[in-house]
Design a protein around this motif. Structure first.
Motif, PDB file in Angstrom:
ATOM      1  N   ARG A  21       7.017 -14.506  -5.212  1.00 47.59           N
ATOM      2  CA  ARG A  21       5.841 -13.935  -5.862  1.00 47.59           C
ATOM      3  C   ARG A  21       4.605 -14.720  -5.428  1.00 47.59           C
ATOM      4  N   SER A  39       0.722 -15.083  -3.708  1.00 48.35           N
ATOM      5  CA  SER A  39       0.046 -14.638  -2.490  1.00 48.35           C
ATOM      6  C   SER A  39       0.604 -15.343  -1.260  1.00 48.35           C
ATOM      7  N   ASN A  88       8.078  -9.757  -4.207  1.00 48.76           N
ATOM      8  CA  ASN A  88       7.118  -9.426  -5.267  1.00 48.76           C
ATOM      9  C   ASN A  88       5.770 -10.078  -4.999  1.00 48.76           C
ATOM     10  N   SER A 135       1.852 -10.546  -4.037  1.00 44.32           N
ATOM     11  CA  SER A 135       0.699  -9.793  -4.528  1.00 44.32           C
ATOM     12  C   SER A 135      -0.576 -10.356  -3.924  1.00 44.32           C
ATOM     13  N   ASN A 187       5.951  -4.744  -1.322  1.00 45.93           N
ATOM     14  CA  ASN A 187       5.471  -5.818  -2.169  1.00 45.93           C
ATOM     15  C   ASN A 187       4.428  -5.223  -3.111  1.00 45.93           C
ATOM     16  N   ASN A 188       3.543  -6.039  -3.627  1.00 45.60           N
ATOM     17  CA  ASN A 188       2.509  -5.562  -4.544  1.00 45.60           C
ATOM     18  C   ASN A 188       1.116  -5.910  -4.033  1.00 45.60           C
ATOM     19  N   PHE A 189       0.932  -5.879  -2.725  1.00 47.26           N
ATOM     20  CA  PHE A 189      -0.373  -6.181  -2.167  1.00 47.26           C
ATOM     21  C   PHE A 189      -1.372  -5.093  -2.552  1.00 47.26           C
ATOM     22  N   GLU A 190      -2.624  -5.479  -2.635  1.00 48.73           N
ATOM     23  CA  GLU A 190      -3.674  -4.534  -3.039  1.00 48.73           C
ATOM     24  C   GLU A 190      -4.929  -4.823  -2.237  1.00 48.73           C
ATOM     25  N   ASN A 223       3.454  -0.520  -0.588  1.00 51.19           N
ATOM     26  CA  ASN A 223       2.387  -1.224  -1.300  1.00 51.19           C
ATOM     27  C   ASN A 223       1.375  -0.175  -1.745  1.00 51.19           C
TER      28      ASN A 223
END
Length: 879
Positions: free
Chosen positions: A502, A504, A524, A526, A548-551, A571
Motif C-alpha cells: 500500500r 505510494s 493496493n 495509491s 492498484n488505486n492510483f488516481e 485504476n
C-alpha cells in the motif's frame, strides 16, 4: 630455396656488420625478414617490439630465439602480446624457423602461402585465436607436429592435405567455420594425440573403429558440430584418453558401458545430445558404474534424454576428485542419494535440475564444503530446505525453484559469497526479515516469487547495492514499499506484483537509472503516478501499474508516450494520458471545490438516490431469481484458475500421469469441444482441471486459440485465469491440445441451481438470497470488466450457469471462453462497432437464455450497484 628479394641498404649492412650485429648473408636475410614483420604491425600496446632496434643483435630481440651454431632464427614466439596487423610474407625467408607461435593476438588478412610452403623445417605452426580470413592453407611442412589455426575467420571444408602429415600430434581447428565431413584418411594418423574440432559445421559419424586407428588419442573435442549416429564402443577402449567432449551434437542411443579402461579420463562431456538414452528405460545411467577413473574431474551429462534412478546410478561410484556433476535437463527420477555427499567430497558444482527427483534434500549436503553452485530446481522435491545449507560457505548460486519446499527459509548468515538465490514457485512461508538481514550483501539475483511469504519487505533490502534482479511477486507481503530500495542503484528488474503493498511509489525510485522492468501490478498502491517515472525512459522498457488505486493524471512524456510500454488497467480514478488510453479528461482543479450549500444539496440527493436504488435493486433481484431457475441439462465443467505459474512446461506425459491415463474415474465433465478431467500434476499439490480438446471437431483448434487468447489478455478476480496450455502430440502421434486450470471445489452454478439427484448430496448448503446476490454481483462485475475495461472489449458469447465456476469461498468465476470474440473498436465511439464475430446465433444449441429481459435486468442491477458505490464514495469524501 628461392628467397623473396628484400631491398638492402649497403651503408646499413656495412655499419651493422662492423658492429658485429650481422655476420653472414643468412643472418642478413633473417634480420630483414624480422624488420619486414615488424613493419606490418599496427598495434603493439605492450611496446614489446621496442627492443627490435639496432642497439641489439636480432637474436636478442624479444620473442626471437636463434640457433647456437649458425645464429639463425629458429623460433618466433609472440603469443598473447595484443599485436595487430597483417602477417608479412617475408616470414617465409626464415628458412631455419621451427616454431612460429603468434596465437591470441589480432592479426588479420589472409595467411600468405609463402609462410606455409617455404618453411620446410617448421614443426609448430600456431596462429590460433586471431582474425585471419580466406581459405585454409594447404601446403604444410611434412615435419609439422602441431597445427593450430582455431578461432579465426577461415572458411572451406576440412583440408584433406592434413591427412599427409604423418608426424602430426596435435590438431587445433576449433571455431574455424569448417564444413563437410572428415576425410577417411584422418584415421590413419596414428600419431595424433589431440583433435580439437569444436564449434564447426562438420556433418559426419564417428568411425566405428576409431578406438583402434587412433590408439594414442589423449583429447578429442568435437563439441558443437553435427555428428550423428550411435557412439562407437571402440572409442571407450582408448586407454590414453584424458578429455572427451562430444557435447552439442546429434548422437543417439545408449552410452556404451565399457569405460573401465579409461582410467586416465579427467573430463567426460556428453551434454546437449538430446536423443541419447533409450526412451524411458531405467538403465540409461548404468554406464556410470563402469567408469573406473579415480582422477575424473568433470562429468557433464546435461540436456540429454537419459532416464534412470539417481540413487541406483550413483550409489556405487566413488569419484573422489570430481569437481563438476551436471545431470540437469534429463528424465532422472528417484531420491537424491546421501552417499554422493561422502563419495564426492571435492564437488564445486552440482546441477540436478529439470528432472523428476522426489523426496527431501539430505542433511548430508552440508558436507560439500567446496560447493559453489547447487541447482535442484524444477523437480518434485519436498520437505524443508535443510539447515545444513548453512555450512556451504563457498556457495555462489543456490537454485531451488519449482519444487514443493515448505516452511521458513533456513539460516543463511554463513553464505557470505552468495550471488544468486532462486526459491520461486515453492510453498515457503514466514517473513523475509531474517533472510535480508543475514544474506550476503553481494547478492545479485533474488527470486522469491510464488510462495506464501508474509509481513513487509524489510528496509534492509537497501543494503544490497549490487542487486540486479529481484522478484517477490505473488506472495502475501504488505505494508509500504521500503524507500531504501532506491539505494540498489544496479537494479534492472523489479517485480512486486500480486501482493498487498500500500501507499505510494517511493520517491527514491528516481535514483534507479538502470531500471529496465518494473511490475507493481495487483497491489493496493495509491496516490498519483510519480512524474519522475518518465525520466527513467532512457532505461525503462516496461512498466506495469495495473490494478492498484492510483488516481490523477497519467503522464504523457517519456515512457508514457508509448501505450505498449506500460499498463495502467484497473485504476479507475486515473485520467488524461495519451489518446490511446481513452481515459476521461482530467477536471479543472478549480471545479473540484463547490460551495457548502451545493455540497449539502448534493448529499441529500445522493441519500435519496441510495434509498431508491436499494429498493429497486431488491425488486429486480427477485425477478432475476425467477428467470434463472429454468431447466437445463447440459453440463460443461471447465475448471480454471490463475496462480499456478510454476507449471511453466507441461507435457502430454505429465498430464497422462496426472489423470491416471485420462481415466473415466477422473472425468468431471464433457462438452462440445472436449472433456474435463481432475488430476494432480505434482505430488502433494492442489488438484487441477485438465480440459482435453476433442480434435475430431474441426472447430476445436479455433476454440483452443480463442480461449488461450482471451484468458491471456484478461485479469480480474471474477474471471478464470489459465494456468498453462499443452499443444503437442500423444503417444500415437496424434495432435493433442489441452488447457489446465485449478480444480474448483464447488463446481458450477448449474449444479447448484438444479442438482442432479444421483450426486446432489455434495451440496451441503442451499443458495440463500445473500449468496445468490453475491454471485450475481460477481458475474456482473466480470461482464462489466470484459465489456468496458479491457483494452479490447470481449464478448463471451456463451454465458450460462454451467460456465459459472464457484471456488471454495463460493466466489463466482466466469469461464469457458471458447466462443469469445474481440471487438475491433471502442464501444463508446459513435458509429457502428466493428467486431470479429458475425451476428449469427452462438452458444449452446437447444438452450436460449431469457433474452433481452434478463440482459436488461443484469444491466440495471449493475448500474444501480455502480450508482450506489459512487454515491457512497461522494458522501464519504464530502464528510
Amino acid at each position: 630455396m628461392i628467397l623473396i628479394t628484400l631491398p638492402i641498404s649497403t651503408k646499413y649492412y656495412r655499419a651493422n656488420a662492423a658492429a658485429g650485429l650481422i655476420s653472414s648473408h643468412g643472418n642478413q636475410t633473417d634480420h630483414l625478414a624480422l624488420l619486414a614483420f615488424k613493419a606490418q604491425i599496427t598495434q603493439d600496446p605492450l611496446h614489446l617490439l621496442d627492443s627490435w632496434n639496432t642497439t641489439l643483435h636480432f637474436c636478442q630481440w624479444h620473442g626471437v630465439t636463434c640457433g647456437r651454431r649458425h645464429q639463425r632464427v629458429v623460433k618466433l614466439d609472440l603469443e598473447s602480446h595484443g599485436l595487430a596487423g597483417s602477417l608479412s610474407p617475408y616470414i617465409g625467408n626464415l628458412s631455419f624457423l621451427r616454431f612460429l607461435v603468434l596465437e591470441n593476438n589480432s592479426f588479420h588478412g589472409e595467411i600468405p602461402s609463402e609462410v606455409v610452403g617455404r618453411l620446410f623445417r617448421l614443426r609448430v605452426f600456431a596462429l590460433g585465436n586471431n582474425s585471419f580470413t580466406g581459405e585454409f592453407p594447404t601446403n604444410f611442412s611434412r615435419n609439422l607436429e602441431i597445427l593450430s589455426l582455431g578461432g579465426n575467420k577461415l572458411s572451406g571444408t576440412f583440408p584433406k592435405e592434413i591427412c599427409s602429415l604423418q608426424k602430426l600430434r596435435k590438431l587445433f581447428l576449433w571455431g574455424s567455420n569448417l564444413t563437410g565431413s572428415l576425410p577417411y584418411a584422418l584415421g590413419n594418423l596414428s600419431s595424433l594425440q589431440v583433435i580439437d574440432l569444436a564449434i564447426n559445421q562438420i556433418v559426419d559419424r564417428l568411425p566405428s573403429d576409431i578406438g583402434h586407428t587412433l590408439p594414442n588419442l589423449r583429447e578429442l573435442l568435437i563439441e558443437g558440430n553435427h555428428f550423428f549416429g550411435p557412439l562407437p564402443s571402440s572409442l571407450f577402449n582408448i586407454t590414453t584418453l584424458q578429455l572427451l567432449d562430444l557435447a552439442s551434437n546429434g548422437f543417439i542411443g545408449q552410452v556404451p558401458d565399457n569405460m573401465g579402461n579409461m582410467q586416465k579420463l579427467q573430463v567426460l562431456s556428453l551434454s546437449d545430445n538430446r536423443q541419447l538414452g533409450s526412451s524411458g528405460h531405467a538403465d540409461d545411467l548404468k554406464f556410470l558404474s563402469s567408469l573406473n577413473s579415480t582422477i575424473l574431474r568433470y562429468l557433464l551429462l546435461s540436456d540429454c534424454h537419459l532416464s534412470g534412478i539417481l540413487h541406483k546410478s550413483l550409489s556405487n561410484i566413488s569419484f573422489t576428485r570430481l569437481e563438476k556433476l551436471l545431470l540437469f535437463g534429463n528424465q532422472i527420477s528417484g531420491i537424491i542419494p546421501s552417499e554422493i555427499f561422502i563419495k564426492l567430497p571435492k564437488l564445486t558444482e552440482l546441477q540436478l535440475g529439470d528432472n523428476f527427483l522426489t523426496g527431501n534434500i539430505p542433511q548430508g549436503i552440508g558436507k560439500l564444503s567446496n560447493l559453489r553452485i547447487l541447482d535442484l530446481g524444477n523437480n518434485s522435491l519436498s520437505g524443508q530446505i535443510p539447515s545444513s545449507i548453512h555450512n556451504l560457505t563457498q556457495l555462489l548460486d543456490l537454485h531451488l525453484i519449482g519444487n514443493n519446499f515448505e516452511r521458513a527459509i533456513p539460516n543463511t548468515s554463513n553464505l557470505q559469497s552468495l550471488q544468486e538465490l532462486g526459491l520461486s514457485s515453492n510453498k515457503l512461508n514466514g517473513t523475509l526479515e531474517q533472510l535480508f538481514s543475514q544474506t550476503s550483501h553481494e547478492l545479485l539475483y533474488a527470486y522469491l516469487a510464488d510462495n506464501s511469504f508474509t509481513g513487509s519487505l524489510p528496509f534492509e533490502v537497501g543494503n544490497f547495492e549490487n542487486l540486479i534482479d529481484m522478484d517477490v511477486s505473488n506472495n502475501n507481503l504488505e505494508g509500504e514499499i521500503p524507500n531504501t530500495l532506491g539505494k540498489c542503484l544496479n537494479l534492472q528488474q523489479l517485480s512486486l506484483m500480486g501482493n498487498s503493498f500500500r501507499g505510494s511509489i517511493p520517491p527514491s525510485f528516481s535514483s534507479l537509472q538502470g531500471l529496465r522492468f518494473l511490475d507493481l501490478s495487483l497491489n493496493n498502491l495509491s496516490g498519483e503516478i510519480p512524474m519522475f517515472l518518465h525520466n527513467l525512459s532512457s532505461s525503462l522498457e516496461y512498466l506495469n501499474l495495473s490494478f492498484n488505486n492510483f488516481e490523477g493524471a497519467v503522464p504523457t512524456e517519456g515512457l508514457f508516450q508509448n501505450a505498449s510500454a506500460f499498463s495502467i488497467l484497473g485504476n479507475t480514478k486515473l485520467c488524461g494520458g495519451i489518446h490511446e488510453l481513452q481515459l476521461p479528461i482530467c477536471p479543472d482543479h478549480k471545479q473540484k471545490h463547490t460551495d457548502k450549500k451545493h455540497q449539502i444539496s448534493l448529499h441529500m440527493k445522493v441519500a435519496i438516490g441510495v434509498i431508491v436504488s436499494t429498493t429497486v435493486l431488491a425488486a429486480l433481484l427477485l425477478v432475476v431469481l425467477c428467470w434463472v431457475r429454468r431447466p437445463k441439462n447440459v453440463i460443461d465443467q471447465t475448471q480454471k484458475t490463475s496462480l499456478y505459474d510454476h507449471y511453466e512446461r507441461v507435457s502430454f506425459l505429465e498430464l497422462h500421469r496426472a489423470t491416471d491415463g485420462f481415466s473415466p474415474a477422473n472425468l468431471i465433465g464433457t462438452g462440445h469441444f472436449g472433456s474435463v478431467f481432475k488430476g494432480v500434476i505434482l505430488e502433494g499439490t492442489e488438484p487441477v482441471a485438465v480440459k482435453v480438446l476433442n480434435m475430431i471437431n474441426h472447430n476445436t483448434s479455433k476454440s483452443f486459440m480463442a480461449e488461450c487468447e482471451a484468458l491471456r489478455n484478461v485479469r480480474h478476480r471474477n474471471l478464470i485465469k489459465i494456468i498453462t496450455a499443452c499443444s503437442t502430440v500423444d503417444f500415437q502421434g496424434n495432435d493433442f491440445k489441452a488447457l489446465i486450470f485449478k480444480f474448483m471445489t464447488n463446481g458450477n452454478l448449474e449444479n447448484w441451481l438444479h442438482p442432479i439427484a444421483s450426486n446432489g448430496s455434495y451440496l451441503t448448503e442451499n443458495l440463500n438470497l445473500s449468496r445468490r446476490l453475491n454471485i450475481v454481483i460477481d458475474i456482473a462485475s466480470a461482464l462489466d470488466y470484459l465489456h468496458n475495461h479491457c483494452e479490447t472489449p470481449i464478448i463471451h458469447c456463451d454465458l450460462k450457469p454451467s460456465n459459472i465456476l464457484l471456488d471454495e469461498d463460493m466466489v463466482a468465476h466466469v469461464g469457458d471462453f471458447g466462443l469469445a470474440k474481440f471487438l475491433q473498436g471502442n464501444s463508446n465511439d459513435s458509429g457502428t462497432t466493428n467486431s470479429t464475430s458475425s451476428f449469427s446465433p452462438r452458444g449452446t444449441i437447444g438452450y436460449i437464455p431469457p433474452g433481452r429481459y434478463i440482459q436488461l435486468i443484469f444491466h440495471l442491477c449493475f448500474q444501480f450497484l455502480t450508482y450506489f458505490l459512487n454515491c457512497s464514495q461522494i458522501i464519504n469524501s464530502g464528510a
